[in-house]
Every structure is written in C-alpha cells, then in structure tokens.
Design a protein around this motif. Sequence first.
Motif, PDB file in Angstrom:
ATOM      1  N   ALA A 187       0.829  -1.200   0.000  1.00 52.50           N
ATOM      2  CA  ALA A 187       0.000   0.000   0.000  1.00 52.50           C
ATOM      3  C   ALA A 187       0.863   1.250   0.000  1.00 52.50           C
ATOM      4  N   TRP A 188       0.252   2.360  -0.384  1.00 54.86           N
ATOM      5  CA  TRP A 188       0.877   3.666  -0.226  1.00 54.86           C
ATOM      6  C   TRP A 188       0.601   4.136   1.188  1.00 54.86           C
ATOM      7  N   CYS A 189       1.662   4.319   1.956  1.00 58.18           N
ATOM      8  CA  CYS A 189       1.520   4.737   3.353  1.00 58.18           C
ATOM      9  C   CYS A 189       1.554   6.263   3.418  1.00 58.18           C
ATOM     10  N   ARG A 190       0.465   6.856   3.852  1.00 61.51           N
ATOM     11  CA  ARG A 190       0.414   8.315   3.942  1.00 61.51           C
ATOM     12  C   ARG A 190       1.355   8.839   5.024  1.00 61.51           C
ATOM     13  N   THR A 191       1.558   8.034   6.054  1.00 60.43           N
ATOM     14  CA  THR A 191       2.443   8.462   7.144  1.00 60.43           C
ATOM     15  C   THR A 191       3.877   8.568   6.654  1.00 60.43           C
ATOM     16  N   ARG A 192       4.353   7.547   5.924  1.00 60.15           N
ATOM     17  CA  ARG A 192       5.730   7.529   5.430  1.00 60.15           C
ATOM     18  C   ARG A 192       5.866   8.164   4.042  1.00 60.15           C
ATOM     19  N   ARG A 193       4.724   8.445   3.419  1.00 61.61           N
ATOM     20  CA  ARG A 193       4.694   9.004   2.067  1.00 61.61           C
ATOM     21  C   ARG A 193       5.528   8.155   1.098  1.00 61.61           C
ATOM     22  N   ALA A 194       5.283   6.857   1.175  1.00 58.84           N
ATOM     23  CA  ALA A 194       6.011   5.911   0.320  1.00 58.84           C
ATOM     24  C   ALA A 194       5.256   4.591   0.306  1.00 58.84           C
ATOM     25  N   GLY A 195       5.634   3.728  -0.646  1.00 57.65           N
ATOM     26  CA  GLY A 195       5.056   2.394  -0.682  1.00 57.65           C
ATOM     27  C   GLY A 195       5.602   1.555   0.459  1.00 57.65           C
ATOM     28  N   ARG A 196       4.751   0.754   1.060  1.00 58.52           N
ATOM     29  CA  ARG A 196       5.149  -0.092   2.171  1.00 58.52           C
ATOM     30  C   ARG A 196       4.428  -1.443   2.085  1.00 58.52           C
ATOM     31  N   GLY A 197       5.061  -2.468   2.685  1.00 59.94           N
ATOM     32  CA  GLY A 197       4.438  -3.782   2.789  1.00 59.94           C
ATOM     33  C   GLY A 197       4.102  -4.065   4.249  1.00 59.94           C
ATOM     34  N   PHE A 198       2.897  -4.549   4.495  1.00 62.27           N
ATOM     35  CA  PHE A 198       2.436  -4.841   5.847  1.00 62.27           C
ATOM     36  C   PHE A 198       2.059  -6.318   5.938  1.00 62.27           C
ATOM     37  N   ARG A 199       2.802  -7.077   6.739  1.00 66.43           N
ATOM     38  CA  ARG A 199       2.515  -8.501   6.869  1.00 66.43           C
ATOM     39  C   ARG A 199       1.154  -8.665   7.549  1.00 66.43           C
ATOM     40  N   LEU A 200       0.291  -9.449   6.934  1.00 63.93           N
ATOM     41  CA  LEU A 200      -1.080  -9.536   7.421  1.00 63.93           C
ATOM     42  C   LEU A 200      -1.168 -10.027   8.863  1.00 63.93           C
ATOM     43  N   ASP A 201      -0.286 -10.959   9.258  1.00 69.27           N
ATOM     44  CA  ASP A 201      -0.395 -11.477  10.618  1.00 69.27           C
ATOM     45  C   ASP A 201       0.190 -10.518  11.656  1.00 69.27           C
ATOM     46  N   ARG A 202       0.743  -9.371  11.216  1.00 71.96           N
ATOM     47  CA  ARG A 202       1.224  -8.361  12.152  1.00 71.96           C
ATOM     48  C   ARG A 202       0.273  -7.166  12.246  1.00 71.96           C
ATOM     49  N   ILE A 203      -0.807  -7.218  11.481  1.00 67.32           N
ATOM     50  CA  ILE A 203      -1.818  -6.168  11.576  1.00 67.32           C
ATOM     51  C   ILE A 203      -2.653  -6.438  12.825  1.00 67.32           C
ATOM     52  N   THR A 204      -2.635  -5.509  13.773  1.00 69.19           N
ATOM     53  CA  THR A 204      -3.356  -5.691  15.038  1.00 69.19           C
ATOM     54  C   THR A 204      -4.702  -4.978  15.042  1.00 69.19           C
ATOM     55  N   GLY A 205      -4.961  -4.187  14.029  1.00 65.02           N
ATOM     56  CA  GLY A 205      -6.238  -3.507  13.893  1.00 65.02           C
ATOM     57  C   GLY A 205      -6.372  -2.957  12.493  1.00 65.02           C
ATOM     58  N   ALA A 206      -7.570  -3.016  11.952  1.00 61.13           N
ATOM     59  CA  ALA A 206      -7.814  -2.501  10.601  1.00 61.13           C
ATOM     60  C   ALA A 206      -9.226  -1.938  10.552  1.00 61.13           C
ATOM     61  N   ASP A 207      -9.314  -0.638  10.343  1.00 63.98           N
ATOM     62  CA  ASP A 207     -10.609   0.033  10.322  1.00 63.98           C
ATOM     63  C   ASP A 207     -10.861   0.623   8.942  1.00 63.98           C
ATOM     64  N   PRO A 208     -11.925   0.183   8.281  1.00 68.51           N
ATOM     65  CA  PRO A 208     -12.229   0.745   6.962  1.00 68.51           C
ATOM     66  C   PRO A 208     -12.684   2.196   7.079  1.00 68.51           C
ATOM     67  N   THR A 209     -12.460   2.966   6.036  1.00 71.05           N
ATOM     68  CA  THR A 209     -12.954   4.334   5.959  1.00 71.05           C
ATOM     69  C   THR A 209     -13.717   4.480   4.649  1.00 71.05           C
ATOM     70  N   PRO A 210     -14.581   5.482   4.544  1.00 67.43           N
ATOM     71  CA  PRO A 210     -15.306   5.685   3.281  1.00 67.43           C
ATOM     72  C   PRO A 210     -14.511   6.477   2.255  1.00 67.43           C
ATOM     73  N   GLU A 211     -13.308   6.939   2.616  1.00 66.66           N
ATOM     74  CA  GLU A 211     -12.527   7.803   1.729  1.00 66.66           C
ATOM     75  C   GLU A 211     -11.936   7.008   0.568  1.00 66.66           C
ATOM     76  N   PRO A 212     -12.138   7.449  -0.660  1.00 67.74           N
ATOM     77  CA  PRO A 212     -11.541   6.750  -1.803  1.00 67.74           C
ATOM     78  C   PRO A 212     -10.013   6.827  -1.767  1.00 67.74           C
ATOM     79  N   ALA A 213      -9.367   5.742  -2.107  1.00 67.20           N
ATOM     80  CA  ALA A 213      -7.900   5.718  -2.196  1.00 67.20           C
ATOM     81  C   ALA A 213      -7.471   6.138  -3.594  1.00 67.20           C
ATOM     82  N   GLY A 214      -6.285   6.711  -3.688  1.00 65.85           N
ATOM     83  CA  GLY A 214      -5.763   7.078  -4.992  1.00 65.85           C
ATOM     84  C   GLY A 214      -5.307   5.857  -5.763  1.00 65.85           C
ATOM     85  N   PRO A 215      -5.196   5.964  -7.083  1.00 69.60           N
ATOM     86  CA  PRO A 215      -4.716   4.829  -7.882  1.00 69.60           C
ATOM     87  C   PRO A 215      -3.208   4.653  -7.699  1.00 69.60           C
TER      88      PRO A 215
END
Length: 245
Positions: A187-215
Amino acid sequence: MNRTARLYALVEELRAAAPRPLTVARLAARFEVATRTVQRDLQALMAAGLPVRSATGRGGGWSIDPRTTLPPVRFTAQEAAALTVALAATDRGAPYAAAARTAAQKLAAVLPADAAATARDLARRIVALPAAPVPPGAAAHRAAVEHALATGTVLRLHYADAAGRSSERLVEPAGLLTAGGHWYLIAWCRTRRAGRGFRLDRITGADPTPEPAGPHDLAALLRGSAAAGARPPAALGALDVLDGH
C-alpha cells in the motif's frame, strides 16, 4: 435429468423469474418430478449457502436474488473436484480464505458422485504441517483489508513491526504479495509518504474508511524493494480473458 443438472437448472429457473417467486408445484411440473423432490432440492441449495428464499401465503413461493449469484457454470467432474480441493485447502491466514471455504462447501454440496469420489481421493493425497495459531481478531482485520482492496478505499491500520513496535497508519491499498509463507498488503503509506508492505499477521487492527484511495501501480510500489521481481502467479493468467487479452 440427473440431480446435479437439475440443481443447476433450478437456480437458473429462479434467476430468470426473479424477483417473482415460483411455487414448488410449478417447478415440479417444469422438471417433471415430484413436489417432494423439488422441495428437497431447494433445501439442498439453501444448505449450500445459495440465497434461495421461500415466502408463504398468497403469492408466495421460492425466489433467488440474481444480484448475489452467478449463472450456472458447467465444470467437468475433474475440474469441479480440483476446484473443491484447492478451495478447501486454502490456508486460514490467506486473503479471502473464508470465502474460499464457503465456495468449497457449495461446490461439494452439488458434486456428482464421480466428482465427489475424485475430490475425496485428491484430498487424501494433500497434507500440510500445522499452521501457526491465528492471532485474535485476525479474521476481522483480514476482512477489512479485503474490503478496502475490493472497494478502493483508505484503510486505517494498527501495525506491529518485526521488533514489536506499534504504529498507526493511513494507507491506500494497492495489492497483495505472498512470499516466504506470509502474505503482505502492499500500500501507499500516507504516514511515510512511500510504498510499504504490511505482513497480514502483524496487523493488530484494521478500520475501513469511506474515503476513496488514490490509484497506485503495484509494480511501481515494489520497485527498489526485495520484492521488485514479484510477478502474478501463472494460474491467474487465465483471468486475463476478463479484460479481453
């Protein structure tokens, strides 16, 4: 007409009539079988997870929501058996694992006898070492990731890195990567302003938002990383026909 063919035909008959319900008597006459046989078939479709519903009273009958189903697909016995086993064997930690398991159950419920026997034989020949325990809440987090990917929306992640450090990120999902027995959200990480990979089993929380993501181009986000050479699995090449390739 054998039972498997009749089950497919029943679904198609209900889809063609939707949203108008059809009575058991009419369906029995259409397929030239007893009403008890049709009733059993309809209950089998419900048990397999198809959105078949019955309504009582005047004007009642059986119906299906065509928006939540696909038209019948004719598989050979070997194809149906292979699909059933492949879906059922999907690792619990993989993306879309829950949908894969319910799809396998639906296929198994309507397999003809020869395909069912083939599936059982194939299943006896597949083994796997026990997987690591799935962290609490992992299924819900994975579902949120799947939803964000499918809808192209921003996701708020709570993530623990390899050193155990926790962070919260707003990310714009681009795709999934599998490597070394693990799955990653790219994904594009807005915090780091770069592409990042997030291992699914290390995700401790995931909250959807209604905001459209950029391409975001998946290959571009992976460029310069250890996964720069990643390519789509060969089996997915068959899906190119959906784009007319």
